[in-house]
Design an enzyme around this catalytic site. Structure first.
Site, PDB file in Angstrom:
ATOM      1  N   ASN A   1      -3.460   8.438  -7.661  1.00 48.29           N
ATOM      2  CA  ASN A   1      -2.309   8.479  -8.566  1.00 48.29           C
ATOM      3  C   ASN A   1      -2.677   8.975  -9.953  1.00 48.29           C
ATOM      4  OD1 ASN A   1      -1.590   5.418  -7.003  1.00 48.29           O
ATOM      5  ND2 ASN A   1      -0.425   7.275  -6.610  1.00 48.29           N
TER       6      ASN A   1
ATOM      7  N   ARG B   1      -6.326   0.184  -0.703  1.00 45.57           N
ATOM      8  CA  ARG B   1      -5.369   0.026  -1.798  1.00 45.57           C
ATOM      9  C   ARG B   1      -4.162  -0.798  -1.378  1.00 45.57           C
ATOM     10  NH1 ARG B   1      -5.461   5.397   0.071  1.00 45.57           N
ATOM     11  NH2 ARG B   1      -3.463   6.492   0.407  1.00 45.57           N
TER      12      ARG B   1
ATOM     13  N   GLY C   1      -3.969  10.796   1.063  1.00 45.22           N
ATOM     14  CA  GLY C   1      -3.069  10.293   2.082  1.00 45.22           C
ATOM     15  C   GLY C   1      -3.764   9.142   2.797  1.00 45.22           C
TER      16      GLY C   1
ATOM     17  N   HIS D   1       1.805   0.146  -2.630  1.00 49.50           N
ATOM     18  CA  HIS D   1       0.561  -0.392  -3.193  1.00 49.50           C
ATOM     19  C   HIS D   1       0.488  -0.171  -4.697  1.00 49.50           C
ATOM     20  CE1 HIS D   1      -1.103   3.636  -3.812  1.00 49.50           C
ATOM     21  NE2 HIS D   1      -0.626   3.947  -2.609  1.00 49.50           N
TER      22      HIS D   1
ATOM     23  N   GLU E   1      -6.611   5.452  -7.119  1.00 52.42           N
ATOM     24  CA  GLU E   1      -7.313   6.604  -7.681  1.00 52.42           C
ATOM     25  C   GLU E   1      -6.503   7.895  -7.607  1.00 52.42           C
ATOM     26  OE1 GLU E   1     -11.911   5.271  -6.732  1.00 52.42           O
ATOM     27  OE2 GLU E   1     -10.771   6.365  -5.213  1.00 52.42           O
TER      28      GLU E   1
ATOM     29  N   GLU F   1      -0.478   5.613   5.058  1.00 58.67           N
ATOM     30  CA  GLU F   1       0.157   6.712   4.356  1.00 58.67           C
ATOM     31  C   GLU F   1       0.177   7.960   5.247  1.00 58.67           C
ATOM     32  OE1 GLU F   1       2.207   7.957   2.588  1.00 58.67           O
ATOM     33  OE2 GLU F   1       1.551   7.994   0.491  1.00 58.67           O
TER      34      GLU F   1
ATOM     35  N   GLU G   1      -1.381   0.869  -8.365  1.00 61.09           N
ATOM     36  CA  GLU G   1      -1.939   2.162  -8.775  1.00 61.09           C
ATOM     37  C   GLU G   1      -3.345   2.353  -8.202  1.00 61.09           C
ATOM     38  OE1 GLU G   1      -1.502   3.884 -12.959  1.00 61.09           O
ATOM     39  OE2 GLU G   1      -3.645   3.370 -12.871  1.00 61.09           O
TER      40      GLU G   1
ATOM     41  N   MET H   1      -2.690  13.730   5.343  1.00 64.71           N
ATOM     42  CA  MET H   1      -2.636  14.993   4.604  1.00 64.71           C
ATOM     43  C   MET H   1      -3.584  16.044   5.164  1.00 64.71           C
ATOM     44  SD  MET H   1      -0.203  14.609   2.502  1.00 64.71           S
ATOM     45  CE  MET H   1      -0.294  15.819   1.192  1.00 64.71           C
TER      46      MET H   1
ATOM     47  N   GLY I   1       3.528   5.430  -0.704  1.00 62.52           N
ATOM     48  CA  GLY I   1       4.651   6.138  -1.286  1.00 62.52           C
ATOM     49  C   GLY I   1       5.351   7.132  -0.390  1.00 62.52           C
TER      50      GLY I   1
END
Length: 386
Positions: A15, A58, A22, A9, A13, A82, A11, A85, A151
């Site tokens: 990042n 995103r 996550g 995706h 927030e 993602e 950029e 987390m 990512g």
């Protein structure tokens, strides 16, 4: 042969605000939106039969940019999300070594072997996401599809697609926002990585890695990261520090601090922290040194959808070192948790520097506000999806 373009995706927030996002559903940044036309152009002449995305905002917004030139809908799949987390979601990265020193040390030294509390590992997320891609390959055998995801999930999936052992994950490195990997599937279970982490479509000025100061594609941001400590207005040292920051802010905005009433300020901070304990915090370096203030007027009720900024201030020695996004991120985190749709700051009409600060982070002027200190522009930033 089935071709899958695996796309990170744009950029978002997390990042730039240096927060652990996550499966937390964050928004794109202004630079993220600026990246999208370049990604779309890359795929304009690439035949695509379908476009899929994680269901997080995103990824969906990024997928729409890829799909639109082809007249394709975007189909979402939660399996493409993602990494989860767990207890670390939406915390500043700098907070993690304080609260989970052993877990965080493992995350750094052995990321293939690390799992956030109540979360999942990078390789585990990659395996989950790659299974989702394989299901799409079965559905589109012999065709070409784009899949927009995230990512860490991409990093874990590429480790598996290469046939690497988990401890070889570092050989994958990190891909910049909107980077592309091309996968060729002979069968759903037999895949070749044609290339990976390619963001050649982005001009350098739109690279997230370049703008936030990452050391390299495998490293960490080289600019400082901060964590946030609740400022106690009933503690004499904290009260003096809050007042000093707000005096500096007044002098910068109005040329004088004559309009600041310290007693009224501290009274309002108590009111604000009754709504959210995070309404007034110091931004702290790893050492504990206080280098910034975030004060939010959470007691403001005139506009129920609006979260009002009381004041942001960074120590002069730390300005220009990447902390601005982190204090904006803290404000968004607090107000999003409170259900606010807009973040609003009242900016002194003559304060061009402050106006530029807010515009950089996607605030736009909408109306005016006048008080004893003079006329102000009301700057707004939406913090919930449209």
């Amino acid at each position: 042969m089935t071709t899958v373009y695996l796309i990170r995706h744009a950029e978002a927030e997390g990042n730039v605000y240096r927060r652990c996002h996550g499966q937390y559903d964050s928004l794109l940044t202004p630079q993220g939106y600026a990246q999208l036309p370049h990604l779309a152009k890359r795929f304009t002449d690439v035949p695509l039969d379908a476009v899929y995305s994680s269901d997080l905002f995103r990824a969906r917004m990024t997928a729409e940019a890829v799909a639109q030139p082809h007249g394709l809908p975007v189909e979402t799949r939660p399996v493409l999300r993602e990494i989860d987390m767990g207890d670390w979601e939406d915390l500043p990265w700098a907070e993690l070594p304080r609260l989970w020193p052993e877990d965080y040390a493992r995350w750094h030294s052995r990321p293939w072997d690390a799992t956030p509390p109540h979360g999942e590992s990078v390789v585990g997320a990659g395996a989950r996401m790659l299974d989702g891609v394989r299901a799409l390959v079965r559905r589109h055998e012999g065709h070409t599809i784009a899949v927009v995801t995230h990512g860490s999930a991409i990093r874990g999936a590429l480790t598996l697609a290469h046939g690497y052992a988990p401890e070889q994950m570092g050989e994958i490195g990190w891909g910049d926002n909107t980077c592309v990997a091309k996968l060729a599937f002979d069968t759903p279970d037999r895949v070749t990585v044609v290339y990976e982490n390619d963001a050649s479509h982005l001009p350098q000025e739109l690279s997230t890695f370049a703008s936030i100061g990452w050391k390299n594609s495998k490293g960490l941001p080289s600019t400082p990261q901060i964590w946030f400590r609740r400022a106690d207005p009933q503690n004499a040292e904290d009260a003096a520090r809050i007042t000093a920051y707000m005096r500096e802010l007044h002098r910068s905005a109005y040329g004088t601090d004559a309009g600041l009433d310290p007693d009224a300020l501290l009274h309002d901070v108590v009111r604000a922290q009754a709504v959210s304990p995070r309404a007034c915090c110091f931004g702290c370096m790893e050492s504990g040194e206080e280098v910034a203030l975030v004060y939010l007027k959470t007691w403001y009720e005139d506009e129920p959808e609006v979260g009002l900024v009381g004041g942001f201030c960074i120590d002069a020695a730390y300005r220009g070192h990447g902390l601005s996004g982190q204090i904006i991120g803290q404000a968004i985190s607090v107000y999003r948790q409170l259900g606010k749709i807009w973040l609003c700051a009242h900016v002194a009409e003559a304060n061009a520097r402050a106006r530029g600060f807010y515009q950089k982070f996607g605030f736009t002027p909408r109306g005016e506000y006048r008080d004893a200190n003079g006329n102000h522009l009301r700057m707004f930033k939406r913090i919930q999806p449209d």
